[in-house]
Design an enzyme around this catalytic site. Sequence first.
Site, PDB file in Angstrom:
ATOM      1  CG  HIS A 200      -5.949 -15.693  26.610  1.00 27.95           C
ATOM      2  ND1 HIS A 200      -5.140 -16.794  26.517  1.00 27.95           N
ATOM      3  CD2 HIS A 200      -5.929 -15.148  25.379  1.00 27.95           C
ATOM      4  CE1 HIS A 200      -4.673 -16.909  25.293  1.00 27.95           C
ATOM      5  NE2 HIS A 200      -5.130 -15.908  24.570  1.00 27.95           N
TER       6      HIS A 200
ATOM      7  CE1 TYR B  49      -2.500 -19.767  23.510  1.00 29.53           C
ATOM      8  CE2 TYR B  49      -1.995 -19.263  21.230  1.00 29.53           C
ATOM      9  CZ  TYR B  49      -2.540 -18.901  22.440  1.00 29.53           C
ATOM     10  OH  TYR B  49      -3.134 -17.669  22.586  1.00 29.53           O
TER      11      TYR B  49
ATOM     12  CB  ILE C 261      -2.114  -2.660  31.508  1.00 26.08           C
ATOM     13  CG1 ILE C 261      -1.848  -3.659  32.639  1.00 26.08           C
ATOM     14  CG2 ILE C 261      -1.157  -1.465  31.545  1.00 26.08           C
ATOM     15  CD1 ILE C 261      -1.749  -3.078  34.023  1.00 26.08           C
ATOM     16  NE  ARG C 262      -7.546  -1.365  27.548  1.00 25.44           N
ATOM     17  CZ  ARG C 262      -7.224  -2.664  27.680  1.00 25.44           C
ATOM     18  NH1 ARG C 262      -6.009  -3.016  28.099  1.00 25.44           N
ATOM     19  NH2 ARG C 262      -8.098  -3.609  27.382  1.00 25.44           N
TER      20      ARG C 262
ATOM     21  NE  ARG D  73      -9.126  -6.592  24.096  1.00 32.45           N
ATOM     22  CZ  ARG D  73      -9.023  -7.642  24.931  1.00 32.45           C
ATOM     23  NH1 ARG D  73      -8.138  -7.636  25.905  1.00 32.45           N
ATOM     24  NH2 ARG D  73      -9.814  -8.690  24.765  1.00 32.45           N
TER      25      ARG D  73
HETATM   26  C1  LIG Z   1      -6.364 -10.049  19.806  1.00 34.64           C
HETATM   27  C2  LIG Z   1      -5.645 -10.792  20.862  1.00 34.64           C
HETATM   28  C3  LIG Z   1      -4.854 -11.895  20.532  1.00 34.64           C
HETATM   29  C4  LIG Z   1      -4.178 -12.613  21.530  1.00 34.64           C
HETATM   30  N1  LIG Z   1      -3.380 -13.667  21.188  1.00 34.64           N
HETATM   31  C5  LIG Z   1      -2.670 -14.312  22.155  1.00 34.64           C
HETATM   32  C6  LIG Z   1      -1.757 -15.341  21.822  1.00 34.64           C
HETATM   33  O1  LIG Z   1      -1.584 -15.689  20.660  1.00 34.64           O
HETATM   34  N2  LIG Z   1      -1.084 -15.931  22.833  1.00 34.64           N
HETATM   35  C7  LIG Z   1      -1.240 -15.578  24.149  1.00 34.64           C
HETATM   36  O2  LIG Z   1      -0.599 -16.141  25.034  1.00 34.64           O
HETATM   37  N3  LIG Z   1      -2.101 -14.594  24.480  1.00 34.64           N
HETATM   38  C8  LIG Z   1      -2.790 -13.938  23.522  1.00 34.64           C
HETATM   39  N4  LIG Z   1      -3.621 -12.909  23.865  1.00 34.64           N
HETATM   40  C9  LIG Z   1      -3.712 -12.486  25.282  1.00 34.64           C
HETATM   41  C10 LIG Z   1      -2.647 -11.430  25.601  1.00 34.64           C
HETATM   42  O3  LIG Z   1      -1.354 -11.968  25.601  1.00 34.64           O
HETATM   43  C11 LIG Z   1      -2.902 -10.815  26.981  1.00 34.64           C
HETATM   44  O4  LIG Z   1      -3.055 -11.847  27.920  1.00 34.64           O
HETATM   45  C12 LIG Z   1      -4.127  -9.907  27.007  1.00 34.64           C
HETATM   46  O5  LIG Z   1      -4.302  -9.229  25.793  1.00 34.64           O
HETATM   47  C13 LIG Z   1      -3.987  -8.903  28.144  1.00 34.64           C
HETATM   48  O6  LIG Z   1      -5.127  -8.105  28.239  1.00 34.64           O
HETATM   49  P1  LIG Z   1      -5.220  -6.640  27.583  1.00 34.64           P
HETATM   50  O7  LIG Z   1      -5.468  -6.827  26.135  1.00 34.64           O
HETATM   51  O8  LIG Z   1      -6.364  -6.034  28.289  1.00 34.64           O
HETATM   52  O9  LIG Z   1      -3.908  -5.947  27.836  1.00 34.64           O
HETATM   53  C14 LIG Z   1      -4.306 -12.207  22.873  1.00 34.64           C
HETATM   54  C15 LIG Z   1      -5.101 -11.088  23.204  1.00 34.64           C
HETATM   55  C16 LIG Z   1      -5.748 -10.379  22.214  1.00 34.64           C
HETATM   56  C17 LIG Z   1      -6.572  -9.165  22.584  1.00 34.64           C
END
Ligand SMILES: Cc1cc2nc3c(=O)[nH]c(=O)nc-3n(C[C@H](O)[C@H](O)[C@H](O)COP(=O)(O)O)c2cc1C
Length: 396
Positions: free
Chosen positions: A279, A131, A313-314, A334
Amino acid sequence: MARDTWFETVSIAQQRAKKRLPKSAYSALLAGSEKGLTVSDNVEAFGELGFAPHVVGACEKRDLATTVMGQEVAMPVLISPTGVQAIHPDGEVAVARAAAARGTAMGLSSFASKPIEEVIAANPKTFFQIYWLGGRDAIAARAERARAAGAVGLIVTTDWSFSHGRDWGSPKIPEKMDLRTIVEMMPEGLTRPSWLLEWAKTLRPPALRAPNQGAKGEPGPAFFNVYGEWMGTPPPTWEDIAWLRELWGGPFMLKGVMRIDDAKRAVDAGVSAISVSNHGGNNLDSTPASIRALPAVAEAVGDQVEVLLDGGIRRGSDVAKALALGARAVMIGRAYLWGLGAAGQAGVENVLDILYGGLDSALRGLGKASVHDLTPEDVIMPPNFVRALGVPPAGA
Ligand SMILES: Cc1cc2nc3c(=O)[nH]c(=O)nc-3n(C[C@H](O)[C@H](O)[C@H](O)COP(=O)(O)O)c2cc1C
């Protein structure tokens, strides 16, 4: 995994995680922002896309392997970096072992609860996620630690917009795990005895620290201190991205690209990959689903950089749809977090197996020999599905 703990869909993994984890931990995994429009659209949009399967002539063996940012992977599904894996005592190490067992690569969050050196020992195919936090010197120091640890690439995530409100309420995350916090959280923990027992066996509570934000071998600063520093850091410019890309020198992904103009600037900055992503709907609510943005971005820059997708994506069939619309691979968030919450490493392996099996089944139905054979013609797309973001209006 024992038959009684095995689950057949990601949805069941989610139900198991909800049942097994304390409410606040489960709700931290659910995340989302504001009204949850984007988080819903990410998932629902896949349901708008259809298939037209063949009935005879399927390929006997399907090839799911590919390469992403120089890494050979057994399937086009990678672990997206997420920062809340302290829901399990082994956290990112359990996820890394699962990814390694299934032959795929892992993104490790800046906010991981485990040191990068331990994670890479469990899965050498690890990309470190950065980040924009703390200025160039601090960022360079973190990248160099990742390099020394053996990280095979960087994922730079710059789309975080500090949206903190949720209509369904945010979980209370304690600032530190002292005796007082443990006593306060005990009633919630007692409703989830198997989770509590798992932690009790380790004789230590979740640390709530960010070990990769400090020096190797140190416990790292408290999560909230790092978060505060991040909020105070000026957002990056394209020159900053080009600087970091140059400094790193190896495989480099910019994650969170939704617009064609941004994708082109990322190419100009020298990135090797982008992930079309919002995200996971945790940012600027009302951003469209990433799958809606993918076709136009893939068409614009897909011949110059690797284009991945994450968000929603599920199922294995979702992976097939994303690949057909131009993604080289997808990353999941997730889905594996629910697997981790439901059953630790075995739960993450179970989720990866579900996606592998579902993708293989989609290839069979579509009569394809390989993930590389999927094309837009394999997907039935309703009118107005695509959102081509960042294109100048006609006549401008
Ligand atoms: C609880 C949670 C924490 C996350 N933390 C980060 C992180 O620290 N760094 C990052 O690049 N993305 C983070 N993400 C985003 C994920 O890398 C990803 O983009 C996202 O979960 C994809 O969508 P999905 O959960 O529907 O698969 C986070 C997502 C979730 C749900």
